[in-house]
Design a protein around this motif. Sequence first.
Motif, PDB file in Angstrom:
ATOM      1  N   PHE A 154       0.816  -1.218   0.000  1.00 14.00           N
ATOM      2  CA  PHE A 154       0.000   0.000   0.000  1.00 14.00           C
ATOM      3  C   PHE A 154       0.848   1.265   0.000  1.00 14.00           C
ATOM      4  N   LEU A 155       2.133   1.144  -0.329  1.00 12.93           N
ATOM      5  CA  LEU A 155       2.982   2.332  -0.218  1.00 12.93           C
ATOM      6  C   LEU A 155       2.717   3.344  -1.327  1.00 12.93           C
ATOM      7  N   GLU A 157       4.206   6.371  -3.747  1.00 12.88           N
ATOM      8  CA  GLU A 157       5.459   6.898  -4.281  1.00 12.88           C
ATOM      9  C   GLU A 157       5.714   8.255  -3.623  1.00 12.88           C
ATOM     10  N   LYS A 228      -6.693  -4.638  -2.202  1.00  8.64           N
ATOM     11  CA  LYS A 228      -5.797  -3.700  -2.875  1.00  8.64           C
ATOM     12  C   LYS A 228      -6.554  -2.853  -3.908  1.00  8.64           C
ATOM     13  N   ASN A 232      -7.511   1.275  -3.617  1.00 10.20           N
ATOM     14  CA  ASN A 232      -7.076   2.275  -4.592  1.00 10.20           C
ATOM     15  C   ASN A 232      -8.259   2.926  -5.292  1.00 10.20           C
ATOM     16  N   ILE A 239     -11.036  11.385  -4.408  1.00  8.38           N
ATOM     17  CA  ILE A 239     -10.435  12.563  -5.053  1.00  8.38           C
ATOM     18  C   ILE A 239     -11.360  13.093  -6.151  1.00  8.38           C
ATOM     19  N   PHE A 273      -6.933  12.884   1.476  1.00  6.93           N
ATOM     20  CA  PHE A 273      -7.370  12.653   0.095  1.00  6.93           C
ATOM     21  C   PHE A 273      -8.579  13.501  -0.294  1.00  6.93           C
ATOM     22  N   GLN A 275      -7.728  16.689  -1.226  1.00  5.23           N
ATOM     23  CA  GLN A 275      -6.935  17.785  -1.760  1.00  5.23           C
ATOM     24  C   GLN A 275      -7.213  17.925  -3.259  1.00  5.23           C
ATOM     25  N   SER A 277      -7.062  18.815  -7.173  1.00  5.52           N
ATOM     26  CA  SER A 277      -5.984  18.728  -8.166  1.00  5.52           C
ATOM     27  C   SER A 277      -6.587  18.772  -9.563  1.00  5.52           C
ATOM     28  N   TRP A 280      -6.484  12.839 -10.439  1.00 10.50           N
ATOM     29  CA  TRP A 280      -5.510  11.852  -9.985  1.00 10.50           C
ATOM     30  C   TRP A 280      -4.899  11.159 -11.198  1.00 10.50           C
ATOM     31  N   SER A 281      -3.722  10.632 -10.987  1.00 14.24           N
ATOM     32  CA  SER A 281      -3.081   9.924 -12.089  1.00 14.24           C
ATOM     33  C   SER A 281      -1.946   9.087 -11.538  1.00 14.24           C
ATOM     34  N   CYS A 284      -0.556   3.853 -10.670  1.00 14.38           N
ATOM     35  CA  CYS A 284      -1.399   2.905  -9.919  1.00 14.38           C
ATOM     36  C   CYS A 284      -2.893   3.131 -10.137  1.00 14.38           C
ATOM     37  N   PHE A 285      -3.394   4.311  -9.789  1.00 11.61           N
ATOM     38  CA  PHE A 285      -4.855   4.513  -9.844  1.00 11.61           C
ATOM     39  C   PHE A 285      -5.445   4.257 -11.244  1.00 11.61           C
ATOM     40  N   PHE A 343       3.141  13.099 -11.594  1.00 10.04           N
ATOM     41  CA  PHE A 343       1.728  13.057 -11.172  1.00 10.04           C
ATOM     42  C   PHE A 343       1.523  13.573  -9.765  1.00 10.04           C
ATOM     43  N   LYS A 344       2.616  13.744  -9.036  1.00 11.43           N
ATOM     44  CA  LYS A 344       2.594  14.366  -7.707  1.00 11.43           C
ATOM     45  C   LYS A 344       4.045  14.675  -7.347  1.00 11.43           C
ATOM     46  N   ARG A 435      -3.461  23.047  -7.574  1.00 10.35           N
ATOM     47  CA  ARG A 435      -3.401  22.366  -6.266  1.00 10.35           C
ATOM     48  C   ARG A 435      -3.834  23.286  -5.131  1.00 10.35           C
TER      49      ARG A 435
END
Length: 455
Positions: A154-155, A157, A228, A232, A239, A273, A275, A277, A280-281, A284-285, A343-344, A435
Amino acid sequence: MNVVCVGAGYVGTVTAAAFAVLGHSVTLIDIDRNKLEAIRRGVSPIYEPYLSEIIGRCADRSLFADSDYGKVAEAEAVFICVGTPSKADSTADLVYVRGAAEQIGKHLDPKRYTVIVNKSTVPVGTSDLVASILEDASGLTHGVNFDVVSNPEFLREGYAVEDVFYPDRIVIGTGSDRAENVMKALYAPLLTRASYAELGDLLPYLKTDDKKPPVWLRTTPQSSELIKYASNAFLAVKISYINEMARLCDALGASVKEVAAGMGLDSRIGGKFLQVSSGWSGSCFPKDTAELLATSRKYGCEQQVVAAAVEANFDMHLYCVQKLQARLKTMQGKRIGVLGLTFKPNTDDVRKTQASVILRKLSDMGCHVKAHDPQGMELFAKLHPDLAIEYCDTPESTTSGADAILLLTDWSLYLEMDWENAGGAMRRRYILDTRNALDAGRMREWGWTYEGLGI
Ligand code: UGA
């Protein structure tokens, strides 16, 4: 314990480094010789804060890099951490998982019991698939000589090191008590945090130990695999929800910052979550929501909420272009300075970034785009050779001659810029901060026409 991790990507490298620095002996296997060389030299093959420091501490002592699967024969646990990219039909491509499982199967020692762990994000049912491949390749029996366990990662980046040492939960999907016991022994250093104090000089995260210990959750393999995707997709929905709310705020004159703050104070909702933007991108998502949708459609129970979140997310990318256009009117020939391609912040990952959709749209509309990113420019240019973008060495140089600045990624570098003096050479000092990260009041004081999203 002896551990093998297959795949030196984000998940594999972080997992291997954490287990190695916490006392296990870990071999990281990859086919990419450059990555192996970097790890042997004690350097992270990917950009991730604090990862090089950890690898530097344990390279060639408890962390080894190899292209050969020989160490599998001595391992108590073998982690599959290879990529699962999307296929053309949006389902996850298991070609690397299959390849890794086959190689692991060929190297299992029939005299020892081994746990094979699926850490890659894999569709529901992959534990069974991997068990069959291992049986075929090894001639051994699942549940006797080895067990396959699902243990999703679940980490995030950019915060991977913090997340790997302080997970909220450790999910173990298995029907085997024996396999669970191996996993518990392996994760013991994370559960007890006995040696965290010694690592305090290495990681500022580990200096304060006020976070709750992780919850150990044992489930069936199917539930674990779905946890998982469900997690996600839920975060993506959250978001998309606040981003759509931001658009309504723009229309009504409300502030989405205040709305999110008010919502987040309800402990059932929570403030994370929410916030705003440009959407999202990341790696993963988009891929995980696509796989979840493909699977749910295949089984006749389409996840309509997730489908709507994906659509709303794409609209959010375009909404940013519309906001620019509403301000600049005709777009042909307009010069746009873009800040942020990843992406962030705190990652060099530009795969499937929202910037690629937005910059393409701006180019299609005839804009001249100047862009800066502290980590992602080289890879972005490589992935999008057809996009005519002028890449800039400094964030300040995106402003020269620009009609607008579009802040896409809230890198601290951009938040700390000298905005009072920046932008003197712009055609007009207009910024769209997707943002809502800059101080609107100060920006206006300094003569900027400042817009955010939903404020
Ligand atoms: C995500 C999950 O957060 C991790 O738990 C998961 O392990 C990981 O995917 C994965 O499957 O490997 P990640 O893709 O690294 O992690 O990034 P996030 O921090 O979740 O951000 C994803 C996107 O949402 C970014 O574009 C980010 O800017 C955006 N975002 C995030 C918002 O727009 N608003 C927010 O409030 C939070």
